[in-house]
Design an enzyme around this catalytic site. Structure first.
Site, PDB file in Angstrom:
ATOM      1  N   CYS A  36       0.812  -1.299  -0.032  1.00 47.02           N
ATOM      2  CA  CYS A  36      -0.173  -0.177   0.009  1.00 47.02           C
ATOM      3  C   CYS A  36       0.965   1.195   0.027  1.00 47.02           C
ATOM      4  O   CYS A  36       0.403   2.274  -0.499  1.00 47.02           O
ATOM      5  CB  CYS A  36      -1.003   0.114   1.204  1.00 47.02           C
ATOM      6  SG  CYS A  36      -2.114   1.207   1.255  1.00 47.02           S
ATOM      7  N   ASP A  38       2.012   2.450   2.842  1.00 49.15           N
ATOM      8  CA  ASP A  38       1.898   3.023   4.098  1.00 49.15           C
ATOM      9  C   ASP A  38       2.793   2.798   4.900  1.00 49.15           C
ATOM     10  O   ASP A  38       3.602   1.714   4.977  1.00 49.15           O
ATOM     11  CB  ASP A  38       0.380   2.456   4.906  1.00 49.15           C
ATOM     12  CG  ASP A  38      -0.779   2.980   4.204  1.00 49.15           C
ATOM     13  OD1 ASP A  38      -0.712   3.949   3.485  1.00 49.15           O
ATOM     14  OD2 ASP A  38      -1.854   2.232   4.495  1.00 49.15           O
ATOM     15  N   CYS A  66      -3.055   6.335   3.887  1.00 50.24           N
ATOM     16  CA  CYS A  66      -4.317   6.598   3.588  1.00 50.24           C
ATOM     17  C   CYS A  66      -5.222   6.871   4.804  1.00 50.24           C
ATOM     18  O   CYS A  66      -4.707   6.724   5.877  1.00 50.24           O
ATOM     19  CB  CYS A  66      -4.995   5.590   2.816  1.00 50.24           C
ATOM     20  SG  CYS A  66      -5.143   3.954   3.687  1.00 50.24           S
ATOM     21  N   CYS A 110      -4.442  -2.351   6.931  1.00 51.84           N
ATOM     22  CA  CYS A 110      -3.925  -1.315   7.486  1.00 51.84           C
ATOM     23  C   CYS A 110      -4.115  -1.388   8.860  1.00 51.84           C
ATOM     24  O   CYS A 110      -3.338  -0.954   9.516  1.00 51.84           O
ATOM     25  CB  CYS A 110      -4.836   0.009   7.150  1.00 51.84           C
ATOM     26  SG  CYS A 110      -4.785   0.699   5.406  1.00 51.84           S
TER      27      CYS A 110
END
Lengths: 163, 385
Positions: A36, A38, A66, A110
């Site tokens: 991702c 992240d 995000c 996440c």
């Protein structure tokens, strides 16, 4: 209006709890999700409760990511602040997702970023103190190190700015 | 207060378009294939719309095939042409094509086709010489978009078209973003097949067209009653097509003035936004769609930025991975040579004819503080501080 994110996710995103860094942390967890993109850093200050057990006296995070990544970061700090290390290690990603009232399926990963960051910070603390690392935590650490290597390759450029 | 700055995704139906469509739901509801008055009325409306759409690209009306939109048009162009010419099994596309071009090609690849994906430069431009070099004796078609949906870069399709014509290779262009925004002339640009969509030009959703140069044979995606010269069976969406025609007619009249006004707004937006530290423009500075601006902001992620702006009542979009159903960063931004984390921090602002200077001012008022706020959360802010 229906939204892909729940009200709780949006509330955490809008006003993240425990955002920032701790000056002289007892433990730091730095993790990245290569898929991702992240990245989350989590800082711990460790203290002791009345029973003499180690507790998370303070916790702060910094996240590049995000909406879900920021919300899960904020959520996990709420869940573990003031709690014992033992309890914190038992906080699952499912618990985070539940606390947020759910996440879109593609964003579930996440929440793993958040538990990973916490586990890494605790691992870092235990190692620094020369304390015993539970077998499960050591295993998690190994997996994260492997995954982070991939993430670093992607985030190399950002890495230059870290220090 | 809600400000819509996502016109590359879709646009509001123009009230004039809606008015033109309305009689075709309950009053003139006939099936355009019927012989009676109801049917003939619908047929006449259909042909009128066809003329209006054709006029926008300087084609003949009979070369326009109405479809359900850009995706179907691209699929019909690519798969339809491949099936009609099975002796040639090589297709050339660019690395920044829309998924509606990439995926049909990917599907053909699984069925024995060879797909050449040409790179683009840092502005997103395809090199026509690279197209020429990639053409082989077994090349069936070249499909290069007219303007990119994310970064707005306008490709040199007239040069690419000329090369294809000289080499006797079919040339398809996905013009979904450019149709009605900038001039298109299918003859001057040597275009054989062109995809366009209604809802990007203030028409209704669910309608589009494929321009098919006279004499080119395609195999239809759907077989049935033989509508649209046998290339698109199924009772025509008359009201939708009427709306598409009206939108095209309005675009023909107002395109030049709109383009001039939006270009000025866009350039102001770009100039002001680039004052934000560690920001950059994605795409070509001049050779880009009048309404498109695409920015990168270091240290932050696009989806978070879009949601923050939404909370301020401003609707924009991102090519960032985490924004949509996929986790992969935008293939367009990666093709420009952006790093993963740079591709994650993109913001697309796409202006439409209903946007005003006040809309841009409202965005410019909140954008710097929003970027700043997200950077506060990011662990990568140190350098920036």
């Amino acid at each position: 209006m229906t939204h892909i994110y729940t009200k709780k996710v949006l509330a955490h995103f809008k006003h993240p709890h425990n955002m920032g860094r701790i000056a002289k942390p007892d433990g730091v967890g730095r993790v990245g999700n290569p898929k991702c993109g992240d990245v989350m850093w989590l800082y711990l200050k460790i203290g002791k409760n009345k029973q003499g057990k180690e507790i998370i006296k303070d916790v702060k995070f910094e996240t590049f990511g995000c909406v879900a990544a920021i919300a899960t970061s904020s959520m996990i700090t709420d869940l573990v602040k003031g709690k014992t290390i033992e309890y914190a290690l038992g906080v699952t990603k499912e618990k985070i997702v539940k606390g947020l009232g759910g996440l879109p399926p593609i964003k579930i990963h996440c929440s793993l970023l958040a538990t990973d960051a916490l586990h890494e910070a605790i691992y870092n603390y235990l190692k620094k103190q020369g304390l015993r690392v539970p077998a499960q935590l050591a295993k998690t650490h190994e997996r994260i190190v492997k995954e982070t290597k991939v993430a670093e390759r992607i985030g190399e450029h950002l890495g230059e700015h870290l220090h | 207060m809600t400000i819509y700055l996502d016109n590359a995704a879709t646009t509001a139906v123009d009230p004039r378009v809606l008015k033109a469509m309305q009689p075709y739901f309950s009053k003139h509801f006939g099936n355009a294939s019927s012989l009676h008055g109801f049917g003939q009325r619908a047929r006449a409306a259909l042909e009128d719309a066809r003329e209006k759409v054709a006029a926008l690209i300087d084609s003949k009306p009979e070369e326009i095939i109405f479809t359900s939109g850009g995706t179907e048009s691209n699929n019909l162009a690519i798969k339809g042409l491949a099936w009609a010419h099975p002796n040639k099994k090589h297709i050339i596309i660019s690395a920044i094509e829309h998924h509606a071009v990439m995926e049909p090609c990917e599907w053909l690849r699984k069925h024995g086709y060879d797909i050449t994906v040409l790179p683009v430069d840092s502005y997103g431009l395809v090199d026509p010489k690279a197209v020429e070099r990639a053409i082989r004796p077994d090349t069936l078609m070249v499909s290069i978009m007219h303007a990119n949906n994310e970064i707005g870069t306008i490709e040199p399709i007239e040069r690419i078209g000329a090369i294809c014509r000289a080499k006797d290779v079919f040339f398809h262009t996905d013009a979904v973003q450019s149709f009605g925004k900038i001039p298109i002339d299918v003859d001057a640009m040597h275009i054989d097949l062109l995809s366009a969509s209604s809802h990007k030009i203030h028409g209704p959703k669910g309608v589009g067209c494929l321009y098919v140069r006279k004499g080119i044979s395609l195999v239809p995606l759907a077989h049935g009653g033989g509508h649209e010269r046998g290339l698109r069976s199924g009772t025509e969406n008359v009201a939708g097509i009427v709306g598409f025609g009206e939108a095209a007619a309005i675009a023909k009249k107002e395109m030049a003035a709109d383009a001039k006004r939006l270009t000025a707004l866009r350039d102001r937006l770009i100039k002001e936004t680039l004052k934000i530290q560690d920001s950059w423009l994605n795409g070509h500075p001049r050779q880009r769609l009048p309404g498109n601006a695409n920015f990168g902001f270091r240290y932050i992620e696009g989806e978070a930025l879009v949601l923050q702006l939404d909370m301020h009542g401003i609707a924009v979009s991102t090519g960032s991975a985490c924004s949509s159903k996929s986790l992969e960063p935008s293939h367009v931004l990666l093709a420009l040579g952006l790093r993963h984390e740079e591709a994650h921090g993109s913001l697309r602002v796409s202006l439409g004819k209903f946007n005003t200077r006040a809309d841009i001012d409202a965005l410019l008022k909140v954008l710097p503080q929003t970027v700043e706020r997200l950077r506060e959360i990011s662990p990568f802010k140190r350098k920036y501080k």
